[in-house]
Scaffold this active site. Structure first.
Site, PDB file in Angstrom:
ATOM      1  N   TYR A  73      10.899  -4.093 -18.056  1.00 19.81           N
ATOM      2  CA  TYR A  73      10.507  -5.358 -17.441  1.00 19.81           C
ATOM      3  C   TYR A  73      11.393  -6.435 -18.070  1.00 19.81           C
ATOM      4  CZ  TYR A  73       6.132  -3.280 -15.613  1.00 19.81           C
ATOM      5  OH  TYR A  73       5.202  -2.533 -14.937  1.00 19.81           O
ATOM      6  N   HIS A  75       4.555   8.382 -19.279  1.00 21.49           N
ATOM      7  CA  HIS A  75       5.268   7.404 -20.109  1.00 21.49           C
ATOM      8  C   HIS A  75       4.340   6.857 -21.183  1.00 21.49           C
ATOM      9  CE1 HIS A  75       8.810   6.172 -17.285  1.00 21.49           C
ATOM     10  NE2 HIS A  75       8.747   7.462 -17.517  1.00 21.49           N
ATOM     11  N   LYS A 107      -1.220  -2.762 -10.794  1.00 23.41           N
ATOM     12  CA  LYS A 107      -2.666  -2.520 -10.742  1.00 23.41           C
ATOM     13  C   LYS A 107      -3.257  -2.235  -9.352  1.00 23.41           C
ATOM     14  CE  LYS A 107      -3.588  -2.805 -15.022  1.00 23.41           C
ATOM     15  NZ  LYS A 107      -3.263  -1.501 -15.550  1.00 23.41           N
ATOM     16  N   PRO A 165       2.267  -7.492  -8.078  1.00 25.05           N
ATOM     17  CA  PRO A 165       2.474  -6.130  -8.569  1.00 25.05           C
ATOM     18  C   PRO A 165       2.941  -6.003 -10.026  1.00 25.05           C
ATOM     19  CG  PRO A 165       4.256  -6.775  -7.107  1.00 25.05           C
ATOM     20  CD  PRO A 165       3.256  -7.880  -7.066  1.00 25.05           C
ATOM     21  N   TYR A 215      -2.570  -2.525 -19.623  1.00 25.03           N
ATOM     22  CA  TYR A 215      -1.555  -1.850 -18.810  1.00 25.03           C
ATOM     23  C   TYR A 215      -1.929  -0.388 -18.540  1.00 25.03           C
ATOM     24  CZ  TYR A 215       3.128  -0.738 -17.075  1.00 25.03           C
ATOM     25  OH  TYR A 215       4.183  -0.342 -16.293  1.00 25.03           O
TER      26      TYR A 215
HETATM   27  P1  FAD Z   1      -3.517   0.337   1.966  1.00 22.60           P
HETATM   28  O1  FAD Z   1      -2.650   1.223   1.163  1.00 22.60           O
HETATM   29  O2  FAD Z   1      -2.927  -0.903   2.556  1.00 22.60           O
HETATM   30  O3  FAD Z   1      -4.189   1.196   3.093  1.00 22.60           O
HETATM   31  C1  FAD Z   1      -4.864   0.647   4.194  1.00 22.60           C
HETATM   32  C2  FAD Z   1      -4.732   1.561   5.365  1.00 22.60           C
HETATM   33  O4  FAD Z   1      -5.491   1.046   6.446  1.00 22.60           O
HETATM   34  C3  FAD Z   1      -3.301   1.684   5.874  1.00 22.60           C
HETATM   35  O5  FAD Z   1      -2.948   3.032   5.995  1.00 22.60           O
HETATM   36  C4  FAD Z   1      -3.302   0.950   7.201  1.00 22.60           C
HETATM   37  O6  FAD Z   1      -2.382   1.493   8.110  1.00 22.60           O
HETATM   38  C5  FAD Z   1      -4.745   1.152   7.638  1.00 22.60           C
HETATM   39  N1  FAD Z   1      -5.215   0.132   8.579  1.00 22.60           N
HETATM   40  C6  FAD Z   1      -4.942  -1.187   8.594  1.00 22.60           C
HETATM   41  N2  FAD Z   1      -5.572  -1.792   9.624  1.00 22.60           N
HETATM   42  C7  FAD Z   1      -6.254  -0.820  10.274  1.00 22.60           C
HETATM   43  C8  FAD Z   1      -7.081  -0.818  11.416  1.00 22.60           C
HETATM   44  N3  FAD Z   1      -7.328  -1.935  12.099  1.00 22.60           N
HETATM   45  N4  FAD Z   1      -7.612   0.341  11.808  1.00 22.60           N
HETATM   46  C9  FAD Z   1      -7.384   1.484  11.133  1.00 22.60           C
HETATM   47  N5  FAD Z   1      -6.591   1.550  10.029  1.00 22.60           N
HETATM   48  C10 FAD Z   1      -6.040   0.409   9.623  1.00 22.60           C
HETATM   49  N6  FAD Z   1       1.146  -2.090  -6.006  1.00 22.60           N
HETATM   50  C11 FAD Z   1       1.696  -1.802  -7.168  1.00 22.60           C
HETATM   51  O7  FAD Z   1       0.949  -1.588  -8.129  1.00 22.60           O
HETATM   52  N7  FAD Z   1       3.075  -1.757  -7.297  1.00 22.60           N
HETATM   53  C12 FAD Z   1       3.917  -1.968  -6.237  1.00 22.60           C
HETATM   54  O8  FAD Z   1       5.132  -1.887  -6.378  1.00 22.60           O
HETATM   55  C13 FAD Z   1       3.360  -2.265  -4.997  1.00 22.60           C
HETATM   56  N8  FAD Z   1       4.135  -2.494  -3.918  1.00 22.60           N
HETATM   57  C14 FAD Z   1       3.556  -2.815  -2.717  1.00 22.60           C
HETATM   58  C15 FAD Z   1       4.350  -3.074  -1.602  1.00 22.60           C
HETATM   59  C16 FAD Z   1       3.782  -3.435  -0.382  1.00 22.60           C
HETATM   60  C17 FAD Z   1       4.683  -3.702   0.815  1.00 22.60           C
HETATM   61  C18 FAD Z   1       2.379  -3.534  -0.287  1.00 22.60           C
HETATM   62  C19 FAD Z   1       1.739  -3.956   1.026  1.00 22.60           C
HETATM   63  C20 FAD Z   1       1.587  -3.259  -1.391  1.00 22.60           C
HETATM   64  C21 FAD Z   1       2.152  -2.895  -2.616  1.00 22.60           C
HETATM   65  N9  FAD Z   1       1.369  -2.613  -3.746  1.00 22.60           N
HETATM   66  C22 FAD Z   1       1.938  -2.323  -4.929  1.00 22.60           C
HETATM   67  C23 FAD Z   1      -0.068  -2.598  -3.703  1.00 22.60           C
HETATM   68  C24 FAD Z   1      -0.622  -1.187  -3.501  1.00 22.60           C
HETATM   69  O9  FAD Z   1       0.277  -0.423  -2.765  1.00 22.60           O
HETATM   70  C25 FAD Z   1      -1.969  -1.365  -2.830  1.00 22.60           C
HETATM   71  O10 FAD Z   1      -2.807  -2.032  -3.758  1.00 22.60           O
HETATM   72  C26 FAD Z   1      -2.625  -0.074  -2.360  1.00 22.60           C
HETATM   73  O11 FAD Z   1      -1.885   0.458  -1.291  1.00 22.60           O
HETATM   74  C27 FAD Z   1      -4.072  -0.334  -1.940  1.00 22.60           C
HETATM   75  O12 FAD Z   1      -4.582   0.766  -1.242  1.00 22.60           O
HETATM   76  P2  FAD Z   1      -5.609   0.576  -0.055  1.00 22.60           P
HETATM   77  O13 FAD Z   1      -5.971   1.952   0.363  1.00 22.60           O
HETATM   78  O14 FAD Z   1      -6.661  -0.376  -0.450  1.00 22.60           O
HETATM   79  O15 FAD Z   1      -4.798  -0.169   1.090  1.00 22.60           O
HETATM   80  C1  DHB Z   2       6.387   0.046 -10.109  1.00 18.41           C
HETATM   81  C2  DHB Z   2       5.725  -0.961  -9.464  1.00 18.41           C
HETATM   82  C3  DHB Z   2       5.157  -1.964 -10.197  1.00 18.41           C
HETATM   83  O1  DHB Z   2       4.503  -2.939  -9.569  1.00 18.41           O
HETATM   84  C4  DHB Z   2       5.226  -1.982 -11.573  1.00 18.41           C
HETATM   85  O2  DHB Z   2       4.668  -2.993 -12.268  1.00 18.41           O
HETATM   86  C5  DHB Z   2       5.883  -0.955 -12.216  1.00 18.41           C
HETATM   87  C6  DHB Z   2       6.464   0.063 -11.471  1.00 18.41           C
HETATM   88  C7  DHB Z   2       6.991   1.132  -9.295  1.00 18.41           C
HETATM   89  O3  DHB Z   2       6.991   1.008  -8.071  1.00 18.41           O
HETATM   90  O4  DHB Z   2       7.497   2.087  -9.872  1.00 18.41           O
END
Ligand code: FAD
Ligand code: DHB
Length: 389
Positions: free
Chosen positions: A201, A72, A296, A292, A383
């Site tokens: 948005y 995009h 980021k 979100p 962005y």
């Molecule tokens: P995570 O993806 O949380 O991975 C952590 C991993 O560690 C998981 O697989 C978990 O199961 C594992 N874990 C936890 N505790 C333990 C333990 N004790 N032992 C072993 N493993 C463990 N960001 C956006 O930009 N847009 C969005 O729309 C968006 N939606 C989101 C919706 C939700 C419900 C959540 C929670 C987050 C969202 N985010 C979004 C944020 C984005 O998804 C996260 O920033 C990203 O997943 C970060 O990655 P990570 O690997 O640091 O953590």
């Molecule tokens: C999506 C999530 C976001 O947080 C955002 O700012 C834009 C798009 C998505 O899930 O597609």
């Protein structure tokens, strides 16, 4: 068991770190609490910055991303019944975002890990960290019903916001910065062709709405809601009704389709400083989360582990701890830039309070970003992701 880097968590941060270390000849073991099916199906983020795409493609993970990812070059800001396009690529020397679901990134990373038989243990229970302040930190855990222990050179805490790693750091070491927002996002996934080519948005007096997508047949939409509202209060008809109201614009219609996923996420900003203690390095959501709106979370998690992989490579190669010592400060520069941008996007676009003054300020800010190239460029470069912070 013994390894060089013990990684807790198989989210984007842990899996990307293992991949980058493998390419540098450094061994790791990943311990994940959930099943493979669970982590591959979890619907979360969808927007990859240019730098994230470049890293994934540059490390051999671009095959499906290139084919199925949707590039995009602009977004729409919609308010007052009108749409305004921010031409991000024109404003940033050709940089762009790519729509590719987080769980697709996770599937690609797991596929790559298993292809070279890299150790990745799912369904691991009772993970606990020990001896972080020594040169032989350990992780104890239970797998397949058997207690086991992993001795490491360093531990990477990639276990997300609710993980155990951050809490293993003794009290008083970390400075915690937190802001809760008085709203959450209700997100849906619907099997219907997106009603838009580019993300919308929307700022509306009823609250924020976002139209995103996952594929030519799958739409992803979000609504600002009360964070404590039970999901049962949001039957499908109410969700669509609210989306129609908030996206209203002459000559534009929102297509409806079956909702296959629905959930409410609270919104919070959080940073733990420093991102390291002894031989434990925190990365991704374990150390920081953003609301979100700026898309980021996933991108900054990938940036953290890129910095960590480079620092570990330097240490193993030369014995120099210089990059490891600056790991936290290097990451936190980007973390705080991203916190500021996410807060900016959140307060620009959400209905903050039933206050006429605040509403007029937001409209003035929106009108400015849609009419001033300097303001639009500032939004755009953040962005798509700043190259250097
Ligand atoms: P995570 O993806 O949380 O991975 C952590 C991993 O560690 C998981 O697989 C978990 O199961 C594992 N874990 C936890 N505790 C333990 C333990 N004790 N032992 C072993 N493993 C463990 N960001 C956006 O930009 N847009 C969005 O729309 C968006 N939606 C989101 C919706 C939700 C419900 C959540 C929670 C987050 C969202 N985010 C979004 C944020 C984005 O998804 C996260 O920033 C990203 O997943 C970060 O990655 P990570 O690997 O640091 O953590
Ligand atoms: C999506 C999530 C976001 O947080 C955002 O700012 C834009 C798009 C998505 O899930 O597609």
């Amino acid at each position: 068991m013994r390894t060089q880097v013990g990684i807790v968590g198989a989210g984007p941060a842990g899996l990307t770190l293992a991949h980058l270390l493998h390419l540098r000849g450094i061994e790791s073991v990943i311990l994940e609490a959930r099943s493979r099916e669970y982590v591959e199906q979890r619907v979360r983020a969808g927007v990859l910055e240019q730098g994230t795409v470049d890293l994934l493609v540059g490390t051999g993970l671009g095959e499906r991303l290139r084919r199925e990812g949707i590039v995009h070059s602009g977004i729409e800001l919609r308010f007052g019944g009108e749409g305004h396009r921010i031409p991000m690529s024109d404003l940033t020397g050709g940089r762009a975002i790519t729509i590719y679901g987080q769980q697709e990134v996770v599937k690609d990373l797991i596929g790559a890990r298993l292809a070279y038989d890299g150790p990745l243990l799912f369904d691991t229970a009772d993970v606990a960290l020990h001896d972080l302040e020594t040169e032989r930190p350990r992780i104890t855990y239970v797998h397949d019903g058997r207690p086991d222990e992993l001795e490491c050179d360093v531990i990477a805490g990639c276990d997300g916001f609710h993980g155990v790693c951050r809490d293993s750091i003794p009290p008083g070491v970390l400075e915690l910065h937190e802001r809760e927002y008085p709203f959450g996002w209700l997100g849906i996934l619907a099997t219907v062709a997106p009603s838009t080519d580019e993300l919308i948005y929307a700022y509306h007096e009823r609250g924020f709405a976002l139209h995103s997508l996952r594929s030519p047949k799958l739409s992803r939409l979000y609504l600002q809601v009360d964070p404590d509202e039970p999901i049962d209060d949001w039957p499908d008809e109410r969700v669509w009704g609210e989306l129609h109201l908030r996206f209203e614009r002459d000559g534009w219609t929102l297509r409806e389709g079956p909702i296959i996923e629905k959930g409410i996420t609270p919104m919070r900003s959080f940073v733990a400083e420093p991102m390291q203690h002894g031989r434990l390095y925190l990365a991704g959501d374990a150390a920081h989360i953003v609301p979100p709106t700026g898309a980021k979370g996933l991108n900054v998690a990938v940036h953290d582990v890129k910095v960590l992989a480079e620092a570990l490579e330097e240490w193993y190669r030369s014995g120099s701890t210089e990059l490891l010592e600056s790991y936290s400060a290097t990451c936190l520069r980007r973390v705080w830039r991203v916190q500021d941008f996410s807060n900016y996007m959140t307060t620009l676009l959400h209905r903050l309070e039933a206050d006429g003054f605040e509403d007029r300020l937001q409209r003035a800010r929106l009108a400015y970003v849609c009419s001033s190239e300097a303001a639009a460029r500032s939004l755009a470069e953040n962005y798509v992701g700043l190259e250097n912070v």
